[in-house]
Design a protein around this motif. Structure first.
Motif, PDB file in Angstrom:
ATOM      1  N   VAL A  20       0.830  -1.200   0.000  1.00 37.82           N
ATOM      2  CA  VAL A  20       0.000   0.000   0.000  1.00 37.82           C
ATOM      3  C   VAL A  20       0.867   1.253   0.000  1.00 37.82           C
ATOM      4  N   ALA A  21       1.948   1.247   0.789  1.00 34.19           N
ATOM      5  CA  ALA A  21       2.857   2.396   0.796  1.00 34.19           C
ATOM      6  C   ALA A  21       3.493   2.591  -0.574  1.00 34.19           C
ATOM      7  N   PHE A  22       3.860   1.488  -1.237  1.00 32.05           N
ATOM      8  CA  PHE A  22       4.424   1.565  -2.578  1.00 32.05           C
ATOM      9  C   PHE A  22       3.430   2.185  -3.556  1.00 32.05           C
ATOM     10  N   LEU A  23       2.196   1.699  -3.538  1.00 36.72           N
ATOM     11  CA  LEU A  23       1.193   2.198  -4.480  1.00 36.72           C
ATOM     12  C   LEU A  23       0.850   3.664  -4.242  1.00 36.72           C
ATOM     13  N   ILE A  24       0.719   4.060  -2.998  1.00 37.34           N
ATOM     14  CA  ILE A  24       0.406   5.451  -2.697  1.00 37.34           C
ATOM     15  C   ILE A  24       1.554   6.361  -3.103  1.00 37.34           C
ATOM     16  N   THR A  25       2.768   5.970  -2.763  1.00 35.24           N
ATOM     17  CA  THR A  25       3.932   6.793  -3.110  1.00 35.24           C
ATOM     18  C   THR A  25       4.121   6.863  -4.616  1.00 35.24           C
TER      19      THR A  25
END
Length: 70
Positions: A20-25
């Motif tokens: 999720v952090a990867f996708l948001i960033t």
């Protein structure tokens, strides 16, 4: 409580948190760059950091929780 349980929990939640952090960033940084190379590098770094954070917190909880509950 076996530590293997907390390692498994850390891997699962760390994976989802990192994803999720990867996708948001990645979504945020693609607005600022013309190519995809730099945003992917920064998003991978952020996703890895989030994975390690959740994983290490889970392992720390696995060591601390048995002492708190007894």
């Amino acid at each position: 409580m076996p530590i293997e349980l907390f390692v498994g929990i850390g891997v699962v939640f760390g994976f989802f948190g990192g994803l999720v952090a990867f996708l948001i960033t990645l979504n945020e940084w693609t607005h600022h760059y013309q190519t995809l190379r730099e945003p992917v590098k920064m998003a991978l770094r952020t996703g890895f950091f989030a994975f390690m954070l959740f994983f290490l917190l889970s392992i720390a909880l696995g060591f601390i929780l048995p002492y708190v509950l007894t």
